[in-house]
Design an enzyme around this catalytic site. Structure first.
Site, mmCIF file in Angstrom:
data_model
loop_
_atom_site.group_PDB
_atom_site.id
_atom_site.type_symbol
_atom_site.label_atom_id
_atom_site.label_comp_id
_atom_site.label_asym_id
_atom_site.label_seq_id
_atom_site.Cartn_x
_atom_site.Cartn_y
_atom_site.Cartn_z
ATOM 1 N N GLY A 288 0.841 -1.104 -0.003
ATOM 2 C CA GLY A 288 -0.099 0.065 0.041
ATOM 3 C C GLY A 288 0.885 1.161 -0.079
ATOM 4 O O GLY A 288 1.094 1.966 -0.891
ATOM 5 N N ARG A 289 1.513 1.502 1.289
ATOM 6 C CA ARG A 289 2.464 2.683 1.456
ATOM 7 C C ARG A 289 3.237 2.750 0.271
ATOM 8 O O ARG A 289 3.664 3.898 -0.289
ATOM 9 C CB ARG A 289 3.079 2.344 2.746
ATOM 10 C CG ARG A 289 4.007 3.408 3.169
ATOM 11 C CD ARG A 289 4.910 3.273 4.379
ATOM 12 N NE ARG A 289 3.840 2.627 5.456
ATOM 13 C CZ ARG A 289 3.285 2.835 6.424
ATOM 14 N NH1 ARG A 289 3.154 4.401 6.369
ATOM 15 N NH2 ARG A 289 2.705 2.269 7.430
ATOM 16 N N ARG A 326 -0.993 10.832 11.039
ATOM 17 C CA ARG A 326 0.146 9.886 11.475
ATOM 18 C C ARG A 326 1.195 10.513 12.617
ATOM 19 O O ARG A 326 1.797 9.494 13.434
ATOM 20 C CB ARG A 326 0.927 9.429 10.279
ATOM 21 C CG ARG A 326 0.014 8.757 9.415
ATOM 22 C CD ARG A 326 0.549 8.110 8.138
ATOM 23 N NE ARG A 326 1.433 6.762 8.719
ATOM 24 C CZ ARG A 326 2.674 7.084 8.716
ATOM 25 N NH1 ARG A 326 3.401 7.927 8.486
ATOM 26 N NH2 ARG A 326 3.299 5.710 9.412
ATOM 27 N N TYR A 330 1.349 7.599 15.635
ATOM 28 C CA TYR A 330 2.416 6.902 15.565
ATOM 29 C C TYR A 330 3.923 7.528 15.740
ATOM 30 O O TYR A 330 4.848 6.949 15.711
ATOM 31 C CB TYR A 330 2.659 6.311 14.276
ATOM 32 C CG TYR A 330 1.500 5.515 13.378
ATOM 33 C CD1 TYR A 330 0.841 4.624 14.077
ATOM 34 C CD2 TYR A 330 1.076 6.245 12.370
ATOM 35 C CE1 TYR A 330 -0.161 4.010 13.666
ATOM 36 C CE2 TYR A 330 0.022 5.633 11.651
ATOM 37 C CZ TYR A 330 -0.844 4.752 12.319
ATOM 38 O OH TYR A 330 -1.876 4.174 11.739
ATOM 39 N N CYS A 357 -7.956 22.196 17.895
ATOM 40 C CA CYS A 357 -7.838 22.649 19.075
ATOM 41 C C CYS A 357 -7.310 21.125 19.975
ATOM 42 O O CYS A 357 -8.168 20.611 20.588
ATOM 43 C CB CYS A 357 -9.554 22.900 19.475
ATOM 44 S SG CYS A 357 -9.340 23.985 20.885
ATOM 45 N N GLU A 358 -5.999 21.080 19.963
ATOM 46 C CA GLU A 358 -5.507 20.044 20.460
ATOM 47 C C GLU A 358 -4.003 20.086 20.396
ATOM 48 O O GLU A 358 -3.398 20.316 19.481
ATOM 49 C CB GLU A 358 -5.774 18.757 19.494
ATOM 50 C CG GLU A 358 -5.498 17.526 20.007
ATOM 51 C CD GLU A 358 -6.596 16.726 20.506
ATOM 52 O OE1 GLU A 358 -7.693 17.221 20.659
ATOM 53 O OE2 GLU A 358 -6.278 15.413 21.138
#
Ligand SMILES: Cc1ncc(COP(=O)(O)O)c(C=O)c1O
Ligand SMILES: N[C@@H](CCCC[NH3+])C(=O)O
Length: 434
Positions: A288-289, A326, A330, A357-358
């Site tokens: 995939g990647r 990501r 991760y 907002c994080e």
């Protein structure tokens, strides 16, 4: 990181100035260099062809699924791995040949299995005992047969982030080889007259840089197959060794060339076949990647800049964890450039923040860049896999648009989400008309 620039020091993507794309389509914007997608697909497909080894290279569409992407995958002769009704629906809408579609999932629903059987997809990768029962009942009902692979966990700990490890025994996926669970599943599948057991599947994890894990997995699967050949006179026609081939996100990542992964699998499988005197099975893989990751770049516009003296300077862009989760999920690392200042020398270290907002909404914690100013165009590399496909509407942000670039042309292939689309499922509670 490899990139092209023009004489004025502007970043080019597939020969087109990134700034032109940002002006025309707005930011944040995912841009794919289709030439790179094709080159990645061909690196796998051609290697198997060069060795004359029957193979299927199934693009794992979870990395980036859209009609346009699947059209390119189909053109390049890839097969397709889907893991849900949504991914299967997209594949069928794109005109992907059903017989080249493989379905995965550790908890496939009755509807998903029915849809797969109704549409005569090529193969279902069976993951658990419940699924064997469900699939058999659906096949009876529809009076059909289905080819399957059994997904097994070979007990391999690949060197990657814990959350993207999948081949270890303590996993929600597949049947465990060492405890005999896989053999029990094999016997159950063989009893089910409408299920054709084509072979085994494993996937040891993702973003893996060495070939040794794949080779070890091939050895474990072959040993089980040899066992079943002696005990039950069974011969597999397919060995699927999954995806997980690593790519370059930053200079620290030194992946192998894609043909080297294919080459090592071919070598290992042919040697094992000779050692066990076992007919060489078709080799299937599921990258995939490796197909789309390095082909994608995300463009952002710089907004506010905040200096925390002696600590760091935050540069906030108009996207963030909603288009690339990501780094937050991760601790994934990325590299970025100022697409409008490629000739300028680096000025200082910056931290690139998203606009959610994080506090954890950071794209890059530390990166050297030329002096950053409001309205600069920031390009983040290698965002083609698990970027758009994991995008979300946190803070009710719109999912960005996707543009394909090829042969000096550019084309919108996914529209930017509108606010009407964001509220399309909402219903009024207070029934304002009444
Ligand atoms: C079963 C299976 N196949 C293929 C893939 C694709 O992995 P990657 O994108 O790392 O190649 C995944 C995801 O890790 C997977 O779970
Ligand atoms: N989504 C993950 C990989 C999981 C792959 C699915 N098995 C990533 O971005 O790295």
């Amino acid at each position: 990181m490899n990139y092209e620039t023009d004489q004025r020091g502007a970043l080019l993507i597939g020969g087109i100035p990134a700034k032109d794309l940002a002006d025309q389509y707005g930011t944040p914007l995912y841009v794919y260099d289709v030439d790179k997608i094709r080159a990645n697909a061909r690196a796998f497909v051609n290697t198997f062809q060069d060795y004359d080894i029957p193979a299927q290279v199934a693009y794992a569409s979870k990395a980036f699924s859209s009609i346009a992407m699947l059209e390119v995958a189909r053109q390049e002769g890839l097969s397709l791995d889907v893991v849900s009704e949504g991914e299967l629906h997209t594949a069928l809408e794109s005109g992907f040949p059903a017989e080249k579609i493989h379905m995965h999932g550790n908890n496939k629903s009755i509807q998903e299995l029915e849809m797969a059987v109704e549409n005569n997809i090529g193969c279902i990768v069976v993951d658990n005992f419940y699924e064997i029962e469900l699939l058999h009942a659906i096949l009876q009902e529809q009076q059909k047969e289905m080819d399957v692979l059994l997904r097994v966990t070979p007990g391999i700990e690949a060197h990657t982030h814990d959350y993207i490890l999948t081949g270890q025994e303590d996993s929600k996926f597949g049947f465990d080889l060492s405890s005999g669970q896989a053999e029990e599943a094999f016997l159950k599948v063989n009893e089910a007259s409408r299920i054709n057991m084509k072979g085994l599947h494993c996937h040891i994890g993702s973003q893996i840089f060495e070939t040794s894990g794949f080779e070890m997995a091939a050895r474990k699967l072959f040993s089980a197959l040899n066992d079943w050949s002696e005990k039950y006179d069974y011969q597999a026609s397919v060995l699927n060794l999954g995806g997980g081939f690593g790519i370059q996100y930053t200079e620290e990542d030194q992946p192998l060339d894609l043909d080297q992964y294919a080459h090592s699998l071919i070598k290992e499988v042919t040697e094992l076949s000779a050692r066990y005197n076992y007919p060489i099975p078709e080799i299937w893989i599921e990258p995939g990647r490796a197909i789309v990751g390095e082909a994608g770049i995300t463009l952002y516009t710089v907004g506010s800049i905040k200096d925390v003296p002696g600590i760091r300077t935050y540069v906030s862009v108009d996207g963030g964890m909603t288009d690339n989760i990501r780094p937050a999920l991760y601790q994934a690392k990325y590299e970025a450039v100022l697409a409008n200042k490629m000739k300028e020398i680096n000025h200082q270290e910056y931290a690139i923040a998203g606009k959610c907002c994080e506090s954890g909404d950071m794209l890059i914690w530390e990166t050297e860049l030329p002096k950053v100013e409001h309205e600069d165009l920031l390009a983040v590399f290698s965002t083609g896999a698990y970027g758009y496909s994991m995008a979300n509407n946190y803070n009710r942000f719109q999912k960005p648009a996707v543009v394909f670039v090829e042969n000096g042309n550019h084309q919108l292939v996914v529209r930017r989400e509108s606010y009407q689309e964001i509220t399309r499922l909402d219903l009024s509670y207070l029934n304002r008309e009444g």
